[in-house]
Design an enzyme around this catalytic site. Structure first.
Site, PDB file in Angstrom:
ATOM      1  N   GLU A 257      72.006  26.413  39.815  1.00  0.00           N
ATOM      2  CA  GLU A 257      72.511  24.795  38.705  1.00  0.00           C
ATOM      3  C   GLU A 257      73.502  25.722  38.221  1.00  0.00           C
ATOM      4  OE1 GLU A 257      72.372  21.305  39.194  1.00  0.00           O
ATOM      5  OE2 GLU A 257      70.638  21.130  39.749  1.00  0.00           O
ATOM      6  N   CYS A 296      77.320  21.423  31.157  1.00  0.00           N
ATOM      7  CA  CYS A 296      77.643  22.073  33.365  1.00  0.00           C
ATOM      8  C   CYS A 296      78.772  20.981  33.845  1.00  0.00           C
ATOM      9  CB  CYS A 296      77.087  22.294  33.654  1.00  0.00           C
ATOM     10  SG  CYS A 296      75.327  20.626  33.682  1.00  0.00           S
TER      11      CYS A 296
HETATM   12  P1  NAP Z   1      73.986  33.332  32.808  1.00  0.00           P
HETATM   13  O1  NAP Z   1      74.089  34.579  31.582  1.00  0.00           O
HETATM   14  O2  NAP Z   1      73.366  33.111  33.677  1.00  0.00           O
HETATM   15  O3  NAP Z   1      72.690  32.966  31.477  1.00  0.00           O
HETATM   16  C1  NAP Z   1      71.911  32.220  31.886  1.00  0.00           C
HETATM   17  C2  NAP Z   1      69.845  32.531  31.554  1.00  0.00           C
HETATM   18  O4  NAP Z   1      69.616  33.237  32.867  1.00  0.00           O
HETATM   19  C3  NAP Z   1      69.944  32.807  30.419  1.00  0.00           C
HETATM   20  O5  NAP Z   1      68.199  32.600  30.193  1.00  0.00           O
HETATM   21  C4  NAP Z   1      69.502  34.797  30.689  1.00  0.00           C
HETATM   22  O6  NAP Z   1      69.179  35.263  30.103  1.00  0.00           O
HETATM   23  C5  NAP Z   1      69.664  34.631  32.139  1.00  0.00           C
HETATM   24  N1  NAP Z   1      69.592  35.711  33.048  1.00  0.00           N
HETATM   25  C6  NAP Z   1      70.489  36.901  32.884  1.00  0.00           C
HETATM   26  N2  NAP Z   1      70.532  37.047  33.272  1.00  0.00           N
HETATM   27  C7  NAP Z   1      69.664  37.301  33.623  1.00  0.00           C
HETATM   28  C8  NAP Z   1      68.785  38.189  35.544  1.00  0.00           C
HETATM   29  N3  NAP Z   1      69.879  39.239  35.723  1.00  0.00           N
HETATM   30  N4  NAP Z   1      67.853  38.195  35.640  1.00  0.00           N
HETATM   31  C9  NAP Z   1      67.347  36.901  35.248  1.00  0.00           C
HETATM   32  N5  NAP Z   1      67.948  35.745  34.415  1.00  0.00           N
HETATM   33  C10 NAP Z   1      69.434  36.625  33.607  1.00  0.00           C
HETATM   34  O7  NAP Z   1      74.295  31.754  31.510  1.00  0.00           O
HETATM   35  P2  NAP Z   1      75.572  31.730  30.718  1.00  0.00           P
HETATM   36  O8  NAP Z   1      77.078  31.817  30.282  1.00  0.00           O
HETATM   37  O9  NAP Z   1      74.392  31.679  29.318  1.00  0.00           O
HETATM   38  O10 NAP Z   1      75.634  29.822  30.804  1.00  0.00           O
HETATM   39  C11 NAP Z   1      76.639  29.217  30.853  1.00  0.00           C
HETATM   40  C12 NAP Z   1      76.483  28.540  32.789  1.00  0.00           C
HETATM   41  O11 NAP Z   1      75.477  27.892  32.644  1.00  0.00           O
HETATM   42  C13 NAP Z   1      78.191  28.115  32.878  1.00  0.00           C
HETATM   43  O12 NAP Z   1      78.988  28.866  33.623  1.00  0.00           O
HETATM   44  C14 NAP Z   1      77.525  26.322  32.778  1.00  0.00           C
HETATM   45  O13 NAP Z   1      78.071  25.955  34.174  1.00  0.00           O
HETATM   46  C15 NAP Z   1      76.235  26.447  33.545  1.00  0.00           C
HETATM   47  N6  NAP Z   1      75.712  25.730  33.427  1.00  0.00           N
HETATM   48  C16 NAP Z   1      75.186  24.983  34.025  1.00  0.00           C
HETATM   49  C17 NAP Z   1      74.333  23.538  34.422  1.00  0.00           C
HETATM   50  C18 NAP Z   1      73.817  22.501  34.870  1.00  0.00           C
HETATM   51  O14 NAP Z   1      73.071  21.776  34.993  1.00  0.00           O
HETATM   52  N7  NAP Z   1      74.806  23.240  36.326  1.00  0.00           N
HETATM   53  C19 NAP Z   1      73.616  23.516  33.263  1.00  0.00           C
HETATM   54  C20 NAP Z   1      73.857  24.194  32.049  1.00  0.00           C
HETATM   55  C21 NAP Z   1      74.758  25.584  32.095  1.00  0.00           C
HETATM   56  P3  NAP Z   1      69.430  35.753  28.658  1.00  0.00           P
HETATM   57  O15 NAP Z   1      69.772  34.615  27.359  1.00  0.00           O
HETATM   58  O16 NAP Z   1      68.154  36.601  27.310  1.00  0.00           O
HETATM   59  O17 NAP Z   1      70.563  36.259  28.478  1.00  0.00           O
END
Ligand code: NAP
Length: 515
Positions: A257, A296
């Site tokens: 997602e 999102c």
């Molecule tokens: P993110 O940086 O990708 O982080 C998401 C998760 O991935 C966190 O738990 C993060 O851990 C972890 N993570 C980071 N680097 C990783 C790696 N190399 N390997 C495995 N896991 C890793 O995303 P974000 O910026 O926090 O979230 C915002 C985004 O999420 C927005 O773009 C939004 O659109 C999207 N979103 C989508 C939905 C949906 O249902 N489609 C819902 C909510 C949000 P850490 O926090 O410890 O870095």
């Protein structure tokens, strides 16, 4: 000294041995708790969940697992007050926004508890009817779904520490698959507390639920062929996960997602004094302000006919001016903070990029904050942008600004609008506003292939619809293309991800044993 939260790993509470990462109040700026997973034996935790948790959950039937979900619902309901306090402190949300996360999570869990009751005493599911394989009816095929014998690893985003966890955990646990949750670091506290309450109450068998708070390093390396991964977060991290050898070489099933440039479309042949127009304006303002736009599913692009562009700009701006932004503890505040400085800066930078191709119709930067400091807090008021000549502003279809920002876009005719919406390259949700059932149904079908959900609002459902951005457990959540290509929820459909489908080809008398 600041508390270091414990991880529930390999059936026991364990603290990391590192310095830890601080979780911060995004309004007051103070440190709340710390998280850390340094030194945990990752292999031991995965093995424990797979072996002990998986076995124990699979020994139960759907009804019994549904009853476990029910017991969790009662427990979480009883502790709601604590979750609200954590959410205010760590996510900076007002009560209504906390409710979407906390109560939305508990509600989703309760729905899957009911589904368990409905599925009854079975330990596997039938998929479709018996199918004859040849002329002789004796030898036939029956497809069945059995729970996968691995773990479900969840890697979640920061914006829904409760709902984002429970909407995944409910179908997994009901399916009989143990769960390992790695919440986003910034808001891990709420997920950790909810898991702690459930574990300490002894509701689930050992190994059914584990939590690891801190770095994600090494987690994917632990995955094995029958495990599944469900990820919510940015497209950049999603692409790293997809290309990990566990997915490319062992075919570990993955659900993504990711981000999404959702839209709202006001159909032509409607006027600015229609009920449909009021519904559009109300929903846009709600979507821009709920959870400070960190949803999102939030509306990012609003499409109106050229003739209504000025009226829509005026009506939306007038309502945005009434939204008080600031400290969520203050009674008059309707919109709290974004989650941290890094997100605030990313929103400000993204807004500047959008402004390079769009006009500013309502400028949040000029709005005062209530009981919050611009230096310390992560509060930012909503900003409405506008594009009069839609074909000249490609960036608004490409850049997701994850905050209280949306762009009003003028279109020439409905084909033009549908083509502009498709520039989002696949979204979670689009909402349609109008009063002509035929035109609404036609547009919904046109958008179906590029959207996980099409939310159609006509005046007759004005008071009863569930909202553009609200994800209901009965409907699917996910979207094609840049939205990640994933699919969650949708009632019992969610269970498919946690089951394996196989065709049993046998004599009819053998197949009767499966019924
Ligand atoms: P993110 O940086 O990708 O982080 C998401 C998760 O991935 C966190 O738990 C993060 O851990 C972890 N993570 C980071 N680097 C990783 C790696 N190399 N390997 C495995 N896991 C890793 O995303 P974000 O910026 O926090 O979230 C915002 C985004 O999420 C927005 O773009 C939004 O659109 C999207 N979103 C989508 C939905 C949906 O249902 N489609 C819902 C909510 C949000 P850490 O926090 O410890 O870095």
């Amino acid at each position: 000294m600041t508390e270091l939260l414990a991880n529930y790993w390999a059936g026991r509470w364990q603290r990391g041995s590192g310095k830890g990462t601080s979780l911060i109040d995004p309004v007051l700026g103070n440190e709340l708790v710390k998280i850390d997973a340094t030194g945990l034996d990752l292999a031991e935790g995965f093995h424990f969940a797979r072996e002990q948790g998986g076995k124990a959950l699979r020994a139960l039937n759907y009804r019994e697992r549904g009853a476990l979900l029910s017991a969790m619902v009662n427990l979480l309901q009883a502790n709601r007050g604590d979750y609200y306090d954590i959410s205010t402190a760590n996510s900076g949300t007002v009560k209504n926004d906390t409710a979407i996360d906390v109560d939305g999570g508990i509600f989703t869990l309760s729905q899957y508890a009911k589904f368990g009751e409905k599925l009854g005493d079975r330990k596997f599911l039938l998929d479709g009817e018996l199918a004859r394989l040849g002329k002789d009816p004796l030898f036939q095929a029956q497809h069945i779904l059995t729970p996968t014998r691995g773990v479900a690893l969840f890697i979640n985003a920061f914006n829904f520490p409760s709902w984002g966890f429970w909407e995944k955990a409910a179908p997994a646990l009901l399916s009989g698959v143990p769960v390992i949750i790695k919440p986003a670091s910034a808001t891990a506290w709420l997920t950790q507390r909810m898991v702690k309450d459930v574990v300490d109450a002894g509701i689930l068998p050992a190994g059914a639920l584990s939590i690891i708070c801190g770095s994600s390093e090494g987690l994917l390396d632990q995955l094995q062929a029958f495990d599944v991964v469900s990820f919510t977060g940015s497209a950049a991290t999603a692409s790293l996960i997809r290309s990990h050898p566990a997915m490319t070489e062992q075919s570990v099933r993955v659900n993504i997602e990711a981000d999404s440039i959702n839209s709202a479309l006001f159909l032509p042949d409607e006027t600015a004094d229609s009920a449909a127009f009021d519904l559009l304006v109300k929903e846009v303002v709600r979507e821009m302000s709920v959870k400070s736009g960190q949803k999102c599913t939030a509306i990012r692009r609003i499409f109106v006919p050229t003739t209504l562009y000025a009226a829509a700009a005026e009506a939306i701006s007038a309502k945005l001016a009434n939204i008080t932004v600031g400290n969520p503890r203050h009674e008059s505040v309707r919109m709290g903070a974004v989650v941290n400085k890094s997100q605030l800066h990313s929103i400000q930078a993204g807004l500047a990029q959008l402004q390079s191709q769009a006009d500013t119709l309502f400028d949040g930067a000029k709005q005062p904050l209530v009981d919050a400091d611009t230096q310390t807090s992560c509060c930012i008021a909503p900003t409405l942008l506008g594009v009069g000549d839609a074909d000249k502003a490609q960036i608004v279809h490409e850049l997701e600004v994850f905050g209280p920002v949306a762009t009003l876009i003028a279109y020439r005719d409905v084909d033009h609008a549908l083509q502009l919406i498709r520039r989002g390259q696949g979204s979670l949700v689009s909402s349609l506003y109008g009063s002509d059932p035929q035109a609404l149904a036609h547009a919904a079908i046109e958008l179906g292939d590029s959207h996980g959900r099409v939310h159609v609002i006509s005046p007759d459902v004005g008071a009863v619809h569930t909202g553009h951005g609200n994800v209901m457990p009965q409907s699917i959540h996910g979207g094609p293309g840049r939205a990640g290509g994933g699919e969650e929820l949708g009632g019992l459909r969610a269970l498919n991800f946690y089951h394996r489908r196989s065709a049993i080809q046998a004599s009819t008398t053998v197949l009767e044993q499966l019924q």
